[in-house]
Design an enzyme around this catalytic site. Structure first.
Site, PDB file in Angstrom:
ATOM      1  N   ASN A 171      -8.112  14.572  51.288  1.00  8.61           N
ATOM      2  CA  ASN A 171      -7.337  14.989  52.456  1.00  8.61           C
ATOM      3  C   ASN A 171      -6.456  16.200  52.159  1.00  8.61           C
ATOM      4  O   ASN A 171      -5.849  16.760  53.052  1.00  8.61           O
ATOM      5  CB  ASN A 171      -6.472  13.829  52.974  1.00  8.61           C
ATOM      6  CG  ASN A 171      -5.559  13.300  51.900  1.00  8.61           C
ATOM      7  OD1 ASN A 171      -5.759  13.585  50.718  1.00  8.61           O
ATOM      8  ND2 ASN A 171      -4.546  12.566  52.282  1.00  8.61           N
ATOM      9  N   GLU A 226      -7.782  -0.256  47.969  1.00 11.70           N
ATOM     10  CA  GLU A 226      -8.746  -1.320  48.141  1.00 11.70           C
ATOM     11  C   GLU A 226      -8.789  -2.198  46.905  1.00 11.70           C
ATOM     12  O   GLU A 226      -8.762  -3.434  46.997  1.00 11.70           O
ATOM     13  CB  GLU A 226     -10.130  -0.722  48.374  1.00 11.70           C
ATOM     14  CG  GLU A 226     -10.245  -0.027  49.700  1.00 11.70           C
ATOM     15  CD  GLU A 226     -11.698   0.198  50.089  1.00 11.70           C
ATOM     16  OE1 GLU A 226     -12.523   0.325  49.152  1.00 11.70           O
ATOM     17  OE2 GLU A 226     -11.986   0.210  51.275  1.00 11.70           O
ATOM     18  N   THR A 269       4.814  15.158  66.357  1.00 13.85           N
ATOM     19  CA  THR A 269       5.742  16.238  66.670  1.00 13.85           C
ATOM     20  C   THR A 269       5.283  17.540  66.034  1.00 13.85           C
ATOM     21  O   THR A 269       5.410  18.613  66.618  1.00 13.85           O
ATOM     22  CB  THR A 269       7.143  15.877  66.162  1.00 13.85           C
ATOM     23  OG1 THR A 269       7.382  14.512  66.455  1.00 13.85           O
ATOM     24  CG2 THR A 269       8.179  16.743  66.791  1.00 13.85           C
ATOM     25  N   ARG A 287       3.617   1.381  50.300  1.00 17.61           N
ATOM     26  CA  ARG A 287       2.566   1.781  51.235  1.00 17.61           C
ATOM     27  C   ARG A 287       2.184   0.545  52.028  1.00 17.61           C
ATOM     28  O   ARG A 287       1.930  -0.513  51.468  1.00 17.61           O
ATOM     29  CB  ARG A 287       1.334   2.268  50.490  1.00 17.61           C
ATOM     30  CG  ARG A 287       1.523   3.583  49.830  1.00 17.61           C
ATOM     31  CD  ARG A 287       0.434   3.778  48.818  1.00 17.61           C
ATOM     32  NE  ARG A 287      -0.874   3.992  49.428  1.00 17.61           N
ATOM     33  CZ  ARG A 287      -1.298   5.173  49.817  1.00 17.61           C
ATOM     34  NH1 ARG A 287      -0.518   6.204  49.683  1.00 17.61           N
ATOM     35  NH2 ARG A 287      -2.500   5.318  50.332  1.00 17.61           N
ATOM     36  N   PHE A 346     -13.949   3.763  56.307  1.00 20.88           N
ATOM     37  CA  PHE A 346     -12.647   4.380  56.553  1.00 20.88           C
ATOM     38  C   PHE A 346     -12.827   5.844  56.889  1.00 20.88           C
ATOM     39  O   PHE A 346     -13.615   6.532  56.267  1.00 20.88           O
ATOM     40  CB  PHE A 346     -11.777   4.235  55.306  1.00 20.88           C
ATOM     41  CG  PHE A 346     -10.428   4.820  55.469  1.00 20.88           C
ATOM     42  CD1 PHE A 346      -9.417   4.083  56.059  1.00 20.88           C
ATOM     43  CD2 PHE A 346     -10.153   6.102  55.036  1.00 20.88           C
ATOM     44  CE1 PHE A 346      -8.164   4.620  56.221  1.00 20.88           C
ATOM     45  CE2 PHE A 346      -8.902   6.639  55.197  1.00 20.88           C
ATOM     46  CZ  PHE A 346      -7.908   5.894  55.790  1.00 20.88           C
ATOM     47  N   GLY A 369       3.764  13.494  62.358  1.00 26.61           N
ATOM     48  CA  GLY A 369       2.528  14.181  62.673  1.00 26.61           C
ATOM     49  C   GLY A 369       2.443  14.625  64.108  1.00 26.61           C
ATOM     50  O   GLY A 369       2.057  15.751  64.400  1.00 26.61           O
ATOM     51  N   ASP A 396       1.389  17.056  48.240  1.00 26.25           N
ATOM     52  CA  ASP A 396       0.965  15.780  48.774  1.00 26.25           C
ATOM     53  C   ASP A 396       1.860  14.738  48.114  1.00 26.25           C
ATOM     54  O   ASP A 396       2.514  15.030  47.107  1.00 26.25           O
ATOM     55  CB  ASP A 396      -0.504  15.583  48.397  1.00 26.25           C
ATOM     56  CG  ASP A 396      -1.017  14.243  48.829  1.00 26.25           C
ATOM     57  OD1 ASP A 396      -0.636  13.811  49.910  1.00 26.25           O
ATOM     58  OD2 ASP A 396      -1.784  13.646  48.072  1.00 26.25           O
ATOM     59  N   LYS A 397       1.896  13.558  48.664  1.00 26.78           N
ATOM     60  CA  LYS A 397       2.731  12.559  48.010  1.00 26.78           C
ATOM     61  C   LYS A 397       1.907  11.648  47.102  1.00 26.78           C
ATOM     62  O   LYS A 397       2.118  11.588  45.901  1.00 26.78           O
ATOM     63  CB  LYS A 397       3.468  11.720  49.055  1.00 26.78           C
ATOM     64  CG  LYS A 397       4.492  10.788  48.434  1.00 26.78           C
ATOM     65  CD  LYS A 397       5.124   9.905  49.470  1.00 26.78           C
ATOM     66  CE  LYS A 397       4.220   8.768  49.896  1.00 26.78           C
ATOM     67  NZ  LYS A 397       3.954   7.793  48.860  1.00 26.78           N
TER      68      LYS A 397
END
Lengths: 1323, 350
Positions: free
Chosen positions: A1008, A688, A952, A797, A730, A950, A399-400
């Site tokens: 995730n 947040e 593709t 981000r 969210f 995502g 993951d990043k």
């Protein structure tokens, strides 16, 4: 009360849902129903005193190994085939069963005591007889009871929250015992209850609760309360207090128990430890199968041999059983031989492997290099049986966010109204901090940041001892709580955002009189822009789920005391002050001069830009247009504008200048002093918190939060209470969250949305309205998109902020749908999502933010090392492509020479074509393309990086394209998946794992990543900022990405090498020993007799030689740690292949056993030697050979090795000598009395042993010497050397330390300069 | 992991050499360098030991006489082929010549070839508890003895089991044919068993003023025995019952199908046997009882002198010498190899 007709029969009812009524109800049937639910007593212990023996035996017999043992033992009771006397044959099974049983008893006793202490915990339950809360044990709580809890108490069962001392009807719970998250969660009293506020009206509670049957979904609870009046109120997860959570910051809470004991969600979520089968274990199974085949062949040989041998005999005196036909006798011998040669099948190997892995886990767990000081956390090994898989990883999926990066989000820059604010100061500050931090890192000032250590309970029972100790620590925690504990999200760097001067100026413009004198042409921000700016910051401040607490006040009280709104008077005066100038200035532009009223001020500030565009707005735009002021301010002109504005301001406002400055100052100070009050924000995600802090820097401070309203400080206005209508939280599918508020000043219903740019940009449709507005909107969109792209290139981000004003009717329509969705029990989630989508459409884009998330330390080095080690590193992230690429550059995943291949397309066909084309491109470049997926592991075109998004990826993962996709990705050096969903992440991992049949490792930190972590062969969780979900589902939990390097390169390598060598050694040992018995069959007519006492035979493997293999598996260091770190290439090279080495090992074992048997045989043949006397030198030399074999094979010998070998030898010789002295009739047919003592007192014994041992070991020795001379891998040589130096250094230093200590007590950290020396470094 | 340390770094692992896997270790790098000296040394040691053993073995003498069908014994051999003649005595004589005098203690063995005393069922067929003198087991032998635990009438057999049943029952009289006529060679028939066997492992049931026959009353001799167990040695009352030396020797099962068992030791009290057996002609008179044709076996008599490491066995010295040569060969090859590759190989730099 309800008539019985209304209730379906209880049986029928129980199948669908459960009904809960207060336990003091009068209804017989309902009481029975309540009784039928499980009580709150928990029993995680498996056994009782009576049931232990049968139950434990039954469970143990489920294991294949034990069944094998039992089978052998049973076989031994059949007289015709028995090999040993039964009491000896049962030793192995008794030992194994007893050992396991003792372990089980010990564990079960611990469970029992912890259960008991949990069951005995006190809690206050309402008793209708005494009309009061009485203290009861947890175990006596039943469904339908009312339980009263006060702050910091642990919740005894799953309860519906009925009453909270908090006026807003909320209560806070900490779910650390459930999921390790220490953030507070808010729970809500069931709405529309008469209970709230009243003191004790429990008697009057006659509602009926219908809810789902117990299930293990922590995040879902459906049901409704039916009041006697027939009114139904929906229940959801927010109303449920979960067992084993802790009530925080709420004085009193009353709830009715709906699930108790084992039916609580917490208990139903308890699953045992993870069990994964490691790859080596499956290799092992094939090896064991070979062993079985070997055994079969040997037994068959013996059986046939015995049959033939018998046929050639007539009726000798030594033939005891004369009736049996040779064939039948041969058949019997077959089974006898299976008993005799049973150790050939290394059943005890499985037990040994378990022990070895425990040892390996112990060492991994204790590694200082994997310890993170700041968090005070070690590496956690949650799966105990896949340590060696760490040494075989071929693909690493990372993951990043939070994995490669810190996940400490810091607001970096933003863009509002299409204008970019670069926040230069902020950037500088971040750099300074970085430098600081690196100094800090190298220095010794590492103090843990969090006052409370995070910890995880890996226990089975939901309320672990942990909870209990937590209770003991309660006081400490409380005091901690009152102090400003620096939460991870609220690190200093995240909190102190330095505002951009330009933006501050613009904000001030609006508030200061200076605005009055500036006219539009001088570059002052237009009122529309101001509206955007204020809206933007208001959105930052309120569009979140941040819980506010402050140093002095616990969260739920925050702001309740202060009046949410400044008094009307104040507002008026303020407005009057404003109306002097700013609005006169504005009123030039807006035709109808607005009379002073707060409402109209607000109207100005938050001018509805969307559907409610009023005349003032359009005319304003008109004026803007006519006045020639470019409504498209761009970056280049902005600075100039600012300058000119300032000069202009100064020129015109001579007299006001001083006052304005002063006011500015005081205002700023105001802001500061307010900030100094130390508001603590606890956010679900670090983004947040970063945004709220950013808003705070612009004096737009979130002050408090309750269920119905938010308190926000606005610059110049002061505290405002914003009525909160809805929060649409969210979720990763929508990729956005929204709040619906009633605007405090305009009274309109406004939706603020923030989310990923891809999600928002599509929804910011062209507003229906004036053409000018539309133009501005498109302009803003374009500009913002540009900024977003540049942010992403910088590696920031990005988030977009948007808003929407709802008409009242529109809102009502939506509200109905939403309420219906909320109260529905079936398909609630889908309905909610649908409803949210309905709301979040045609938004107005306000602006975007760029949040920086720095790389963790040593990430580039780690990735480089991993790639050198032959591990392919793929990054799967949810971020934008540009961000992902940027991070990939930063962490050296992409080199400067690497070529990017971008796969991004809109349809499946296009995707197919694209994949082919990219493949062709790769082929063209001359890099040897991988012809088939099987070849993937070896080749891999260096220099190509595939970036795929995502959408593709979705096409590419489909069945008909995945081959092409794999082919392409294999020929690339690395793969970047951006904008990928959690599901896609796991799909990619599964694809690679299954199709390429490689070892995969997934590392991630957030929820995730959970699916990816679970799918991969090895899942690694990073205990970072985003709770513990990743950790909970992982096999190993580390705290920094850089730890992977040592974990894989050193520990993985070691664990694999150790285990592989141990398995080989174990098999060697068994084959070698068993063959000795087999050779003897050629001299005893294949009758299955042995030349050893049965005790010695059984214990030889079980006891005398059982520990040395463990040493091999736990302690051996095949290459020094730093060599492995420095030369990652060694990771994939120099691997022991178990299946191939198996045959070498077996051959060597055959040779050794031949020597070990036939040298004594030749020495004794024809003499008067007795059976046991013959066995004596054989056993002794076998033992010596087996031990010395390990000496040759061991890469490192420590005193522990020496000790174990000595003890092994001593135990053997001690045992046989004692047996020889005392065993007169202890082992009936083969009483060894006197045999061993006599043998060992005579020289031939030693002469034979010496010759046997030397001859048996010469080939192995020669092979080793030749191999090491021919292939002296420099690493091995070097490691040997440095290892020696290392230990030499260590001893020297230790000596010095010992000498120096009494004199000056100077702590010298001998060998870990990176660590801060502590007083007991070397101990 | 012990107790939890207080303080902020409570979870920090101990920085001990063990936990950090930094235990000082010796890594035996087995390269030609390190192994060669060891090889040469081993070769030398084996050589020396081999030569020494060879010299020792050279000093021993051994004589084997297969008497299965030798001399007059072929008659008895034929006679024993018929089971019905089992009870009839048969005495025969075999003659042999000793060319070189046997110096020192001379041991007289009987040897059996192809007799599998090491069969599993055969080996198990005995009751050590009975042989150690337990009264219970005397009357009710252990099930291990089946089917030799009771005779046809259900009387318990003592000693029970197949091993005892199949006892070797030939007896020998050795005579030296000197110029002055035949002299009987005196053999010590006692003290030929292990000390532990004679004194611990085999005991007669406690007598308490009873005679041995009384003690064994109610038991039957094994099927093939002609004499009861309390009457095995008519010459020495104390050599009867379970502690009879021949029985004890027989009961210790041999490891291989071809074995020898001690029958007697030369009594070197009188001339001409004070220094051992002189050279010359000897005859051995055999009471031929034990049938061997059923298992195609052979019987033999072995006379041998012993050294400190056993009888005449050339295997060990030769094995040592061969091993020594092998190791030397390997060492030399390795040296050559080392000169060729190792030395100029840059890898071998210290």
């Amino acid at each position: 009360m309800y008539s019985l007709e209304r209730l379906p029969s209880s049986k029928e009812r129980r199948q669908k849902q459960r009904t809960v009524v207060p336990s003091f109800n009068a209804d017989e049937e309902l009481s029975l129903l309540l009784k039928s639910y499980k009580g709150n007593k928990i029993r995680t212990s498996k056994y009782s005193l009576l049931s232990f023996l049968p139950k434990n035996l039954f469970e143990q017999l489920h294991r294949a190994a034990n069944v094998y043992f039992i089978f052998l033992t049973a076989l031994n009771f059949v007289p015709v085939v028995k090999a040993f006397q039964p009491e000896i044959a049962v030793i192995p099974i008794i030992l194994v069963l007893a050992g396991t049983a003792v372990k089980d008893i010990w564990e079960d006793y611990h469970r029992y005591t912890s259960d008991r202490s949990i069951n005995r915990l006190p809690c206050h339950v309402y008793s209708s007889k005494q009309q009061a809360y009485i203290e009861q044990h947890w175990q006596d709580v039943r469904v339908g009871d009312f339980v009263c809890l006060s702050s910091n108490e642990i919740i005894p069962a799953d309860m519906l929250l009925l009453y909270s001392s908090d006026q807003r009807g909320v209560c806070y719970i900490e779910t650390a015992n459930l999921d390790g998250e220490t953030t507070l969660k808010q729970r809500q009293v069931v709405s529309d209850l008469p209970l709230q506020g009243a003191e004790s009206p429990l008697e009057s509670f006659h509602s009926r609760i219908e809810c789902e049957n117990p299930n293990n979904d922590l995040s879902r609870f459906r049901g409704y309360v039916e009041h006697p009046s027939g009114l139904r109120v929906g229940l959801h997860n927010n109303n449920l207090l979960l067992r084993s959570c802790t009530v925080r910051n709420t004085e009193t809470v009353v709830g009715i128990v709906v699930y108790a004991g084992h039916e609580t969600k917490a208990m139903m979520n308890n699953s045992g430890p993870r069990y994964k089968r490691s790859q080596l274990e499956s290799h092992l199974n094939t090896v064991v199968l070979w062993c079985v085949l070997l055994l079969f062949i040997m037994c068959l040989t013996a059986a046939i041999g015995h049959g033939l041998w018998l046929q050639n005999l007539r009726d000798p005196v030594f033939k005891v059983d004369t009736e049996t036909s040779p064939a039948l006798a041969g058949f019997y011998v077959f089974w006898t031989m299976i008993i005799v040669l049973q150790v050939l099948i290394p059943i005890s190997l499985y037990v040994s492997i378990e022990v070895v892995k425990l040892g390996q886990v112990y060492f991994i767990h204790n590694d200082l290099a994997l310890y993170h000081q700041q968090l005070d956390s070690r590496v956690q090994c949650r799966a105990l049986n896949i340590t060696e898989d760490l040494g075989q990883i071929q693909y690493l999926f990372s993951d990043k966010t939070g994995t490669l990066t810190e996940n400490k989000m810091v607001f970096r820059r933003c863009s509002i109204y299409g204008v970019e604010y670069p926040h230069e100061e902020n950037a500088r500050r971040l750099e300074v901090y970085e430098a600081d931090r690196s100094e800090e890192g190298s220095g010794r000032s590492g103090t843990p940041q969090s006052g409370r250590s995070r910890s995880l309970s890996c226990r089975h029972s939901s309320v672990s001892p942990h909870t209990l100790t937590a209770e003991e620590d309660e006081e400490e925690k409380l005091t901690n709580h009152s102090q400003p504990s620096a939460r991870a999200f609220c690190s200093r760097v995240a909190k102190e955002v330095l505002p951009d001067p330009e933006l501050v100026r613009k904000l001030n413009w609006f508030l200061s009189p200076a605005l009055a004198l500036s006219d539009g042409s001088s570059g002052a921000p237009s009122s529309l822009e101001l509206t955007y700016i204020t809206d933007f910051f208001l959105a930052l401040a309120i569009c979140n789920s941040v819980v506010v607490s402050s140093a002095s006040r616990p969260p739920h009280v925050v702001c309740e005391e202060q009046t949410p709104l400044k008094s009307l008077e104040e507002i008026k005066t303020m407005f009057q002050r404003l109306s002097f100038s700013p609005f006169s200035a504005l009123s030039i532009l807006s035709p109808p001069p607005i009379k002073a009223s707060p409402h109209s001020l607000a109207h100005r500030m938050f001018a509805p830009s969307n559907s409610t565009t009023d005349e003032s707005e359009s005319s304003l735009e008109g004026t803007l247009g006519t006045s020639g002021l470019s409504p498209k301010p761009d970056l280049s002109s902005r600075a100039m504008e600012g300058n000119s504005a300032q000069t202009a301001g100064r020129e015109v406002q001579d007299d006001d200048g001083a006052r304005q400055d002063a006011e500015d100052l005081t205002r700023e100070e105001d802001c500061k002093s307010e900030a100094n009050e130390e508001l603590l924000y606890e956010a679900e995600s670090p983004d947040e918190a970063a945004l709220v802090h950013a808003a705070q820097a612009y004096c737009c401070t979130l002050r408090g939060r309750s269920a119905e309203s938010l308190t926000v400080d606005l610059p110049g206005i002061g505290s405002l209470s914003v009525p909160l209508l809805h929060i649409l939280p969210f979720d990763s599918d929508r990729k956005k969250m929204s709040v619906v508020v009633r605007h405090p000043l305009t009274g309109q219903v406004v939706v603020y949305t923030k989310g990923a740019d891809s999600a928002i940009m599509d929804l910011t449709g062209a507003p229906t309205g004036a053409a000018g507005a539309q133009e501005i909107c498109t302009h803003i969109r374009e500009q913002t998109q540009n900024h977003l792209d540049s942010y992403a290139r910088e590696g920031l981000r990005t988030l977009c902020i948007a808003k929407k004003v709802l008409e009242e009717e529109e809102y009502q329509v939506w509200l109905k749908g939403q309420l219906r969705a909320e109260s529905s029990i079936e398909s609630r989630e889908e309905l909610l999502t649908e409803s949210a989508l309905r709301l979040e459409s045609s938004l107005t884009l306000l602006g975007s933010t760029g949040i920086v998330d720095r790389l963790q330390e040593e990430v580039p080095e780690t990735i480089e090392a991993l790639q050198k080690a032959g591990i392919k590193v793929w990054v799967l992230t949810g971020d934008k492509k540009e961000t992902a690429v940027n991070i990939a550059y930063a962490c050296k995943l992409l080199g400067p020479n690497d070529q990017l291949l971008t796969a991004s397309c809109g349809s499946k066909d296009a995707c197919a074509a694209l994949l082919l084309e990219l493949q062709r491109e790769v082929d063209r470049s001359g890099v040897p393309a991988a012809g088939s997926p099987e070849r993937c592991g070896s080749g891999g075109g260096a220099g190509f990086i595939l970036v795929i998004n995502g959408r593709t990826l979705d096409w590419a993962l489909q069945d008909d394209l995945k081959e092409d996709f794999l082919l392409l990705s294999c020929s690339c050096k690395a793969l970047l998946c951006c904008r990928s969903s959690p599901l896609q992440k796991s799909q990619v991992v599964r694809l690679v794992r299954d199709q390429l049949a490689v070892m995969t490792l997934a590392v991630g930190d957030g929820a995730n990543d959970v699916s990816m972590i679970q799918v991969a062969d090895v899942g690694i969780g990073i205990s970072g900022q985003e709770g513990m979900q990743a950790v909970m589902s992982s096999d190993f939990a580390i705290s920094r990405f850089k730890h992977l390097r040592k974990l894989l390169l050193v520990h993985g390598h070691w664990c694999y090498a150790r285990l592989a060598n141990m398995i080989l050694y174990f098999i060697y040992k068994n084959v070698m020993f068993v063959n000795l018995l087999f050779w003897y069959q050629f001299f005893c007519g294949f009758s299955g007799s042995v030349m050893t006492n049965a005790w010695v035979l059984i214990l030889f493997n079980l006891l005398f030689t059982s520990v040395p293999p463990l040493l091999c598996g736990i302690l051996d260091r095949h290459t020094a740690a730093h060599t492995l770190m420095q030369r990652p290439q060694l990771y994939s090279a120099s691997k022991v292949s178990v299946p191939r080495m198996f045959w070498v090992t077996v051959l060597d074992a055959f040779y050794q056993s031949l020597v070990c048997f036939f040298v004594p045989y030749c020495a004794c043949a024809g003499s008067s030697v007795s059976v046991l006397s013959f066995g004596s030198p054989i056993n002794a030399s076998a033992l010596l050979i087996i031990l010395l074999h390990q000496v040759i094979e061991s890469p490192t010998l420590t005193w522990i090795h020496a000790l174990v070998w000595l003890l092994s030898a001593a135990s053997y010789f001690g045992f046989v000598l004692l047996l020889g002295l005392f065993c007169v009739t202890c082992s009936p047919p083969t009483n060894p009395l006197g045999a061993e003592t006599l043998q060992m007192s005579e020289p031939p014994f030693y002469i034979i042993c010496a010759l046997t041992t030397v001859t048996a070991l010469i080939p192995r020795l020669l092979f080793r010497a030749l191999f090491n001379t021919l292939h002296p891998s420099p690493a091995v040589l070097k490691s040997a050397q440095t290892d020696r130096e290392d230990s030499g250094n260590y001893w020297r230093k230790r000596q010095r330390w010992n000498q120096s200590r009494p004199k000056n007590r100077l702590p010298v950290c001998a060998d870990n300069p990176g660590l801060e020396p502590c007083s007991d470094t070397v101990s | 992991m012990g107790k939890v340390k207080p303080g902020p770094l409570a979870r920090r692992p101990d920085n001990s050499a063990f936990q950090q896997q930094r235990l000082p270790a010796w890594s035996p790098m087995l390269t030609a360098n390190t192994v060669l000296p060891f090889f040469y040394f081993m070769a030398l040691i084996c050589m020396l030991l081999g030569v020494w053993l060879l010299l020792t073995v050279q000093s021993t003498e051994e004589l084997k006489l297969d008497y299965t069908e030798a001399g007059t014994c072929n008659l008895c051999f034929e006679k024993r082929k018929n089971v019905s003649n089992a009870a009839q005595p048969c005495i025969c004589t075999a003659v042999f010549n000793i060319k070189k005098a046997f110096k020192g203690d001379v041991f007289f063995y009987y040897g059996l070839i192809n007799f599998h005393q090491n069969l599993r069922r055969y080996m198990d067929s005995r009751d050590d508890a009975q042989m150690v003198g337990r009264k219970n087991n005397l009357k009710s032998p252990s099930s291990y003895c089946m089917p030799f635990d009771k005779d046809k009438n259900g009387v318990p057999i003592a000693p029970c089991g197949a091993v005892a049943n199949s006892i070797f029952n030939d007896s020998f009289t050795l005579s030296y044919m000197s110029s002055s006529g035949s002299v009987r060679v005196p053999l010590l028939r006692k003290g030929i068993s292990w000390y532990t066997d004679k004194n611990i492992k085999y005991r007669n049931p406690s007598t308490e003023n009873m005679t041995l026959p009384q003690v064994f009353e109610g038991t039957a001799p094994p099927l093939y025995w002609q004499k009861p167990v309390y009457d095995l040695d008519p010459l020495d009352k104390n050599n009867n019952g379970f502690i009879n030396d021949d029985l004890i020797v027989w009961m210790r099962e041999a490891a291989f199908p071809s074995f020898k068992k001690l029958y007697g030791v030369l009594h070197r009290a009188n001339k001409p046997f004070i220094n051992g057996l002189p050279a010359g002609n000897y005859s051995v008179e055999i009471s031929y009882n034990f049938p061997v044709q059923y298992f195609r076996g052979r019987k033999e008599v072995v006379l041998t002198t012993l050294t400190w490491f056993g009888g005449q066995n050339h295997f060990l010295p030769i094995a040592y010498l061969v091993t020594s040569c092998l190791i030397l060969l390997i060492a030399i090859l390795l040296t050559v190899f080392w000169f060729k590759f190792g030395k100029n190989g840059q890898n071998m730099e210290e």
